[in-house]
Design an enzyme around this catalytic site. Structure first.
Site, PDB file in Angstrom:
ATOM      1  N   LYS A 174       0.806  -1.198   0.000  1.00  0.00           N
ATOM      2  CA  LYS A 174       0.000   0.000   0.000  1.00  0.00           C
ATOM      3  C   LYS A 174       0.853   1.267   0.000  1.00  0.00           C
ATOM      4  O   LYS A 174       0.416   2.347  -0.380  1.00  0.00           O
ATOM      5  CB  LYS A 174      -0.884   0.027   1.265  1.00  0.00           C
ATOM      6  N   GLY A 175       2.079   1.141   0.500  1.00  0.00           N
ATOM      7  CA  GLY A 175       2.888   2.322   0.835  1.00  0.00           C
ATOM      8  C   GLY A 175       3.082   3.350  -0.258  1.00  0.00           C
ATOM      9  O   GLY A 175       3.211   4.535   0.032  1.00  0.00           O
TER      10      GLY A 175
ATOM     11  N   ASP B 286      14.670  -0.771   1.454  1.00  0.00           N
ATOM     12  CA  ASP B 286      15.317  -1.000   2.747  1.00  0.00           C
ATOM     13  C   ASP B 286      16.338  -2.141   2.589  1.00  0.00           C
ATOM     14  O   ASP B 286      17.444  -1.913   2.104  1.00  0.00           O
ATOM     15  CB  ASP B 286      14.230  -1.314   3.778  1.00  0.00           C
TER      16      ASP B 286
ATOM     17  N   ARG C 297      -0.630   6.875   7.553  1.00  0.00           N
ATOM     18  CA  ARG C 297      -0.517   6.956   6.088  1.00  0.00           C
ATOM     19  C   ARG C 297      -1.030   8.281   5.532  1.00  0.00           C
ATOM     20  O   ARG C 297      -0.579   8.744   4.495  1.00  0.00           O
ATOM     21  CB  ARG C 297      -1.342   5.837   5.420  1.00  0.00           C
TER      22      ARG C 297
ATOM     23  N   ASP D 119       3.097   3.606   6.701  1.00  0.00           N
ATOM     24  CA  ASP D 119       2.377   3.374   7.954  1.00  0.00           C
ATOM     25  C   ASP D 119       3.256   2.753   9.024  1.00  0.00           C
ATOM     26  O   ASP D 119       4.329   2.221   8.766  1.00  0.00           O
ATOM     27  CB  ASP D 119       1.220   2.394   7.705  1.00  0.00           C
TER      28      ASP D 119
ATOM     29  N   PHE E 253      12.662   4.775  11.381  1.00  0.00           N
ATOM     30  CA  PHE E 253      11.468   4.154  10.822  1.00  0.00           C
ATOM     31  C   PHE E 253      10.528   5.280  10.418  1.00  0.00           C
ATOM     32  O   PHE E 253      10.098   6.074  11.251  1.00  0.00           O
ATOM     33  CB  PHE E 253      10.802   3.205  11.820  1.00  0.00           C
TER      34      PHE E 253
ATOM     35  N   GLU F 224       8.102   2.218  -5.730  1.00  0.00           N
ATOM     36  CA  GLU F 224       8.104   1.707  -4.357  1.00  0.00           C
ATOM     37  C   GLU F 224       8.175   2.857  -3.371  1.00  0.00           C
ATOM     38  O   GLU F 224       8.741   3.910  -3.676  1.00  0.00           O
ATOM     39  CB  GLU F 224       9.361   0.833  -4.163  1.00  0.00           C
ATOM     40  N   ASP F 225       7.648   2.633  -2.182  1.00  0.00           N
ATOM     41  CA  ASP F 225       7.758   3.662  -1.146  1.00  0.00           C
ATOM     42  C   ASP F 225       9.177   3.729  -0.590  1.00  0.00           C
ATOM     43  O   ASP F 225       9.825   4.765  -0.627  1.00  0.00           O
ATOM     44  CB  ASP F 225       6.729   3.413  -0.029  1.00  0.00           C
TER      45      ASP F 225
ATOM     46  N   LYS G  61      16.818   3.810   1.879  1.00  0.00           N
ATOM     47  CA  LYS G  61      17.452   3.697   3.208  1.00  0.00           C
ATOM     48  C   LYS G  61      18.568   2.655   3.076  1.00  0.00           C
ATOM     49  O   LYS G  61      18.327   1.464   3.272  1.00  0.00           O
ATOM     50  CB  LYS G  61      16.437   3.211   4.245  1.00  0.00           C
TER      51      LYS G  61
HETATM   52  P1  5GP Z   1      12.736  -4.382   1.906  1.00  0.00           P
HETATM   53  O1  5GP Z   1      12.239  -5.612   1.255  1.00  0.00           O
HETATM   54  O2  5GP Z   1      13.542  -3.459   0.993  1.00  0.00           O
HETATM   55  O3  5GP Z   1      13.450  -4.631   3.204  1.00  0.00           O
HETATM   56  O4  5GP Z   1      11.469  -3.641   2.418  1.00  0.00           O
HETATM   57  C1  5GP Z   1      10.854  -2.702   1.752  1.00  0.00           C
HETATM   58  C2  5GP Z   1       9.480  -2.474   2.362  1.00  0.00           C
HETATM   59  O5  5GP Z   1       9.524  -2.455   3.786  1.00  0.00           O
HETATM   60  C3  5GP Z   1       9.035  -1.106   1.953  1.00  0.00           C
HETATM   61  O6  5GP Z   1       8.345  -1.162   0.737  1.00  0.00           O
HETATM   62  C4  5GP Z   1       8.153  -0.700   3.102  1.00  0.00           C
HETATM   63  O7  5GP Z   1       6.855  -1.202   2.883  1.00  0.00           O
HETATM   64  C5  5GP Z   1       8.749  -1.395   4.303  1.00  0.00           C
HETATM   65  N1  5GP Z   1       9.627  -0.465   5.041  1.00  0.00           N
HETATM   66  C6  5GP Z   1      10.977  -0.438   5.080  1.00  0.00           C
HETATM   67  N2  5GP Z   1      11.431   0.574   5.840  1.00  0.00           N
HETATM   68  C7  5GP Z   1      10.320   1.230   6.283  1.00  0.00           C
HETATM   69  C8  5GP Z   1      10.118   2.403   7.094  1.00  0.00           C
HETATM   70  O8  5GP Z   1      11.033   3.092   7.561  1.00  0.00           O
HETATM   71  N3  5GP Z   1       8.818   2.761   7.313  1.00  0.00           N
HETATM   72  C9  5GP Z   1       7.754   2.065   6.803  1.00  0.00           C
HETATM   73  N4  5GP Z   1       6.539   2.516   7.089  1.00  0.00           N
HETATM   74  N5  5GP Z   1       7.907   0.964   6.030  1.00  0.00           N
HETATM   75  C10 5GP Z   1       9.171   0.553   5.774  1.00  0.00           C
HETATM   76 MG    MG Z   2       6.239  -1.296   0.501  1.00  0.00          MG
END
Ligand code: 5GP
Ligand code: MG
Length: 182
Positions: free
Chosen positions: A43-44, A103, A165, A159, A152, A99-100, A131
Site C-alpha cells: 500500500k505504501g 530497505d 498513512r 504506515d 522508521f 516503491e515507497d 534507506k
Molecule cells: P525491503 O524488502 O527493501 O526490506 O522492504 C521494503 C518495504 O519495507 C518497503 O516497501 C516498506 O513497505 C517497508 N519499510 C521499510 N522501511 C520502512 C520504514 O522506515 N517505514 C515504513 N513505514 N515501512 C518501511
Molecule cells: Mg512497501
C-alpha cells in the site's frame, strides 16, 4: 497523547513536492516516445505514485501490485508476499516499479524477477526513500527521490501498524522498536 507528538519531521510537504516534480520531469524525459507502465507497490506507494503521475509530461499507464513484508511490526518479517498479477499487458512496454521505501532490497529483488517474466522491454525502479543502511544486496534504484540514513519513517503513504498513512509529510517514529533492528 497527540499522535503527532511521537513523530520527528524528516521531509516537509514542500521538499517532497519539489523533489517529486523534478523526478517526474527526469522520468518523462528518459521515457519520451516510449510506452511506459508505472506500477505502484501497495500500500505504501499510493500517495507517491499519485503525486508522481500528475507531474508526468508524457502519457503513462498505471497499475498496482500489493506487496506485504512487514505485517504489523516495524522490523521486516523477512518474507514478502504479493497479490495476484496486474491485469496490464506488459509485453514490449517499459515497466517502472514505484516503491515507497528501499530497505533491505528483498522486496524489489523479488518484484523485478516477477515482472521480467512478462517480457517487458525493461524493468526500472523508482523509490520515494532509499534507506541504504540495512541493504542486503547491491541493488541500486534508477530513480531515488530521497536518501534517508536511518529511522522508521511514516506519513506520505507510509504506515506503522496502518497508522499515519494520511499525513502529508514524512516523519520518523520516536522510540520506535526499529532501534532493535539496527
Ligand atoms: P525491503 O524488502 O527493501 O526490506 O522492504 C521494503 C518495504 O519495507 C518497503 O516497501 C516498506 O513497505 C517497508 N519499510 C521499510 N522501511 C520502512 C520504514 O522506515 N517505514 C515504513 N513505514 N515501512 C518501511
Ligand atoms: Mg512497501
Amino acid at each position: 497523547m497527540n499522535a503527532v507528538s511521537e513523530l520527528t519531521p524528516v521531509l516537509s510537504e514542500e521538499e517532497i513536492r519539489k523533489r517529486v516534480t523534478d523526478l517526474a520531469q527526469r522520468i518523462s524525459a528518459d521515457y519520451r516516445d516510449e510506452s511506459l507502465v508505472m506500477i505502484g507497490v501497495l500500500k505504501g506507494a499510493f500517495v507517491f505514485l499519485a503525486d508522481l503521475v500528475r507531474q508526468m509530461t508524457i502519457p503513462v499507464e498505471v497499475d498496482f501490485i500489493r506487496a506485504s513484508s512487514y505485517g504489523k511490526a516495524d522490523t521486516s518479517s523477512g518474507k514478502v508476499s504479493f497479490s495476484d498479477d496486474t491485469g496490464t499487458d506488459l509485453e514490449g512496454k517499459h515497466v517502472l516499479l514505484v516503491e515507497d521505501i528501499l530497505d533491505t532490497g528483498r522486496t524489489i529483488e523479488r518484484l523485478i524477477k516477477r515482472f521480467k517474466a512478462y517480457n517487458p522491454r525493461s524493468v526500472g525502479v523508482c523509490v520515494c526513500v532509499d534507506k541504504p543502511e540495512r541493504r542486503e544486496n547491491d541493488f541500486k534504484a534508477d530513480y531515488v527521490c530521497f536518501l534517508v540514513e536511518k529511522g522508521f519513517l511514516v506519513g506520505y503513504g507510509l504506515d506503522y501498524a496502518e497508522k499515519y498513512r494520511h499525513l502529508p509529510a514524512i516523519y520518523a517514529l520516536k522510540n520506535s522498536t526499529s532501534e532493535e533492528a539496527k
